[in-house]
Design an enzyme around this catalytic site. Structure first.
Site, mmCIF file in Angstrom:
data_model
loop_
_atom_site.group_PDB
_atom_site.id
_atom_site.type_symbol
_atom_site.label_atom_id
_atom_site.label_comp_id
_atom_site.label_asym_id
_atom_site.label_seq_id
_atom_site.Cartn_x
_atom_site.Cartn_y
_atom_site.Cartn_z
ATOM 1 N N GLU A 170 -7.091 -0.666 50.453
ATOM 2 C CA GLU A 170 -6.927 0.724 50.900
ATOM 3 C C GLU A 170 -8.261 1.237 51.405
ATOM 4 O O GLU A 170 -9.236 1.198 50.649
ATOM 5 C CB GLU A 170 -6.422 1.586 49.736
ATOM 6 C CG GLU A 170 -5.032 1.171 49.281
ATOM 7 C CD GLU A 170 -4.518 1.977 48.088
ATOM 8 O OE1 GLU A 170 -5.176 2.959 47.698
ATOM 9 O OE2 GLU A 170 -3.483 1.615 47.544
ATOM 10 N N PHE A 174 7.165 1.635 31.009
ATOM 11 C CA PHE A 174 7.926 2.824 30.614
ATOM 12 C C PHE A 174 7.016 3.824 29.932
ATOM 13 O O PHE A 174 7.283 4.336 28.853
ATOM 14 C CB PHE A 174 9.087 2.399 29.708
ATOM 15 C CG PHE A 174 10.329 3.221 29.882
ATOM 16 C CD1 PHE A 174 10.869 3.432 31.142
ATOM 17 C CD2 PHE A 174 10.976 3.774 28.782
ATOM 18 C CE1 PHE A 174 12.024 4.179 31.310
ATOM 19 C CE2 PHE A 174 12.135 4.527 28.931
ATOM 20 C CZ PHE A 174 12.660 4.732 30.200
ATOM 21 N N GLY A 175 5.895 4.118 30.598
ATOM 22 C CA GLY A 175 5.010 5.192 30.162
ATOM 23 C C GLY A 175 5.527 6.508 30.706
ATOM 24 O O GLY A 175 6.699 6.632 31.072
ATOM 25 N N THR A 189 4.395 2.695 43.420
ATOM 26 C CA THR A 189 3.481 3.846 43.491
ATOM 27 C C THR A 189 2.362 3.671 42.467
ATOM 28 O O THR A 189 1.700 4.643 42.107
ATOM 29 C CB THR A 189 4.217 5.172 43.206
ATOM 30 O OG1 THR A 189 4.889 5.080 41.942
ATOM 31 C CG2 THR A 189 5.224 5.506 44.287
ATOM 32 N N SER A 190 2.145 2.433 41.997
ATOM 33 C CA SER A 190 1.134 2.230 40.952
ATOM 34 C C SER A 190 -0.172 1.703 41.544
ATOM 35 O O SER A 190 -1.104 2.479 41.792
ATOM 36 C CB SER A 190 1.689 1.298 39.882
ATOM 37 O OG SER A 190 0.725 1.074 38.882
ATOM 38 N N ARG A 191 -0.247 0.404 41.768
ATOM 39 C CA ARG A 191 -1.432 -0.193 42.382
ATOM 40 C C ARG A 191 -0.999 -1.363 43.257
ATOM 41 O O ARG A 191 -0.135 -2.159 42.867
ATOM 42 C CB ARG A 191 -2.400 -0.719 41.322
ATOM 43 C CG ARG A 191 -3.245 0.338 40.641
ATOM 44 C CD ARG A 191 -4.228 1.023 41.596
ATOM 45 N NE ARG A 191 -5.070 2.016 40.933
ATOM 46 C CZ ARG A 191 -4.769 3.311 40.823
ATOM 47 N NH1 ARG A 191 -3.647 3.793 41.335
ATOM 48 N NH2 ARG A 191 -5.611 4.133 40.216
ATOM 49 N N SER A 226 9.010 -2.803 28.958
ATOM 50 C CA SER A 226 7.716 -2.250 28.589
ATOM 51 C C SER A 226 7.167 -3.024 27.414
ATOM 52 O O SER A 226 7.906 -3.661 26.671
ATOM 53 C CB SER A 226 7.827 -0.766 28.242
ATOM 54 O OG SER A 226 8.101 -0.619 26.876
ATOM 55 N N ARG A 227 5.849 -2.924 27.279
ATOM 56 C CA ARG A 227 5.203 -3.710 26.228
ATOM 57 C C ARG A 227 5.639 -3.259 24.849
ATOM 58 O O ARG A 227 5.578 -4.005 23.896
ATOM 59 C CB ARG A 227 3.694 -3.614 26.370
ATOM 60 C CG ARG A 227 3.179 -2.223 26.138
ATOM 61 C CD ARG A 227 1.731 -2.071 26.526
ATOM 62 N NE ARG A 227 1.497 -0.729 27.022
ATOM 63 C CZ ARG A 227 0.524 0.064 26.597
ATOM 64 N NH1 ARG A 227 -0.312 -0.357 25.692
ATOM 65 N NH2 ARG A 227 0.378 1.269 27.107
ATOM 66 N N HIS A 247 -1.289 6.418 49.570
ATOM 67 C CA HIS A 247 -1.752 6.687 48.190
ATOM 68 C C HIS A 247 -1.786 8.196 47.920
ATOM 69 O O HIS A 247 -2.850 8.772 47.659
ATOM 70 C CB HIS A 247 -3.131 6.047 47.963
ATOM 71 C CG HIS A 247 -3.444 5.810 46.510
ATOM 72 N ND1 HIS A 247 -4.135 4.713 46.058
ATOM 73 C CD2 HIS A 247 -3.154 6.533 45.396
ATOM 74 C CE1 HIS A 247 -4.273 4.781 44.734
ATOM 75 N NE2 HIS A 247 -3.685 5.872 44.310
ATOM 76 N N ILE A 248 -0.607 8.795 47.970
ATOM 77 C CA ILE A 248 -0.501 10.249 47.804
ATOM 78 C C ILE A 248 0.352 10.627 46.583
ATOM 79 O O ILE A 248 0.865 11.742 46.503
ATOM 80 C CB ILE A 248 0.084 10.923 49.074
ATOM 81 C CG1 ILE A 248 1.421 10.287 49.477
ATOM 82 C CG2 ILE A 248 -0.922 10.869 50.221
ATOM 83 C CD1 ILE A 248 2.183 11.053 50.554
ATOM 84 N N GLY A 249 0.490 9.700 45.641
ATOM 85 C CA GLY A 249 1.360 9.959 44.483
ATOM 86 C C GLY A 249 1.055 11.266 43.769
ATOM 87 O O GLY A 249 1.965 12.004 43.386
#
Ligand code: GLV
Ligand code: GLV
Length: 331
Positions: free
Chosen positions: A265, A152-153, A234-236, A175-176, A284-286
């Site tokens: 990728e 939750f960044g 959409t992260s990694r 989230s942490r 990978h177009i975020g």
């Protein structure tokens, strides 16, 4: 005058001009970072702007002994050996926040595309839209569904805002840092990771890739997801165990997935995820909009100029979360 290398792509000409006013600019490729014959510009470089996601490790740093600053034109820094950079006194900077809206936009687009069977619809149309061919299966409303946001960044929060305000979705997140006092969304709110998996209709990943988050979504995690749920990433790519995802999709346990990132990728051409009609894959177009890529390049150039004049960088890479704390939640 320091040697500044722009590696793996370009930055807008007026931003290059800002660098050129004070420094020598050179260009190189990702391959140049590891070439057997030393690359002159890299050997002399005091600063590098990195476009794309090359690996930066001890071997690369050895080829650039004068390096003071690495400015990633990216938020993610999982390919950079931060310890090796710290040992050599190399400052590493990324571009947080300026890309959050663009990445959230794509995330929500992929979520919508997954739930509305966009790929099957596009395939049906481009295959001739024939009366004889069966129409794609019905999709699913977004309204009232729960999106489980992992991390939750600033990107995760933008996704929450859009899903709640734009689509009437319910928000769960983990989230942490535990429950966020400023997060006032309809839905269950903060949940431990396992409960989030069990309760959400869509899981969307927004944690960085670290040794602790690698394969966060594995066979066990998929088995805990609701039957008929969706995964958006959409992260990694490394957050997801792809064979386990493929198995969960083939078994019909998951209804679909939408992925802007993959483990490799570019992916191997025989990666089944590229062929499955309930999986949307984008390359990978975020952050890939004119405005956002410009803002990212601007910040990267600022970071270079600041460090080379002895000023603190605007956005140095700081810490990364651990899955352990993600699971443990509030202390
Ligand atoms: C993509 O991740 C880029 O920074 O170009
Ligand atoms: C792209 O993947 C980024 O980390 O900015």
């Amino acid at each position: 005058m320091a040697q500044v290398m722009i590696i793996g792509g370009d930055v807008p000409a007026d931003l290059v001009a800002r660098l050129e006013a004070e420094h020598d600019i050179g260009y190189g490729t990702h391959a140049d970072l590891r070439s057997a014959t030393p690359h002159e510009g890299i050997a002399a470089a005091e600063a590098m702007v990195l476009i794309g996601q090359p690996t930066i490790d001890e071997a690369v740093l050895q080829r650039a002994p004068r390096l003071k600053v690495i400015a990633l034109r990216a938020v993610g820094y999982d390919k950079v050996d931060l310890d090796a950079c710290a040992r050599r006194g190399v400052v590493v900077c990324n571009t947080p926040d300026v890309l959050s809206r663009a990445v959230a936009d794509l995330t929500v687009g992929l979520l919508l595309g997954a739930l509305r069977q966009l790929r099957r619809g596009v395939d049906h149309a481009s295959d001739g839209w024939s009366q004889g061919a069966p129409k794609p299966p019905l999709g699913s409303d977004l309204r009232g569904k729960t999106v489980g946001i992992v991390g939750f960044g600033s990107i995760g929060r933008e996704v929450a805002r859009t899903c709640a305000a734009g689509f009437g979705m319910r928000i769960a997140y983990t989230s942490r840092s535990g429950p966020s006092t400023s997060a006032d969304f309809p839905g269950p709110g903060w949940l431990p990771f396992e409960d989030l998996l069990a309760l959400s209709d869509v899981i969307s990943l927004h944690v960085p890739l670290t040794p602790e988050t690698w394969h966060l979504m594995d066979e066990h995690a998929f088995s805990q997801m609701k039957a008929g749920a969706y995964l958006v990433n959409t992260s990694r790519g490394g957050l997801v165990d792809e064979p386990a995802l493929i198995a969960a999709l083939r078994a019909g346990h998951l209804a679909g997935a939408a992925l802007d990132v993959l483990a490799n990728e570019p992916p191997d051409s025989d990666n089944p995820l590229l062929r499955m009609d309930n999986v949307l894959v984008t390359p990978h177009i975020g952050s890939a909009t004119v405005e956002t890529r410009r803002a990212m390049a601007h910040l990267a150039v600022d970071n270079v100029l600041r460090v080379l004049t002895g000023a603190p960088p605007a956005t140095p890479v700081t810490t990364s979360p651990t899955l352990t704390s993600l699971e443990r939640g509030p202390q």
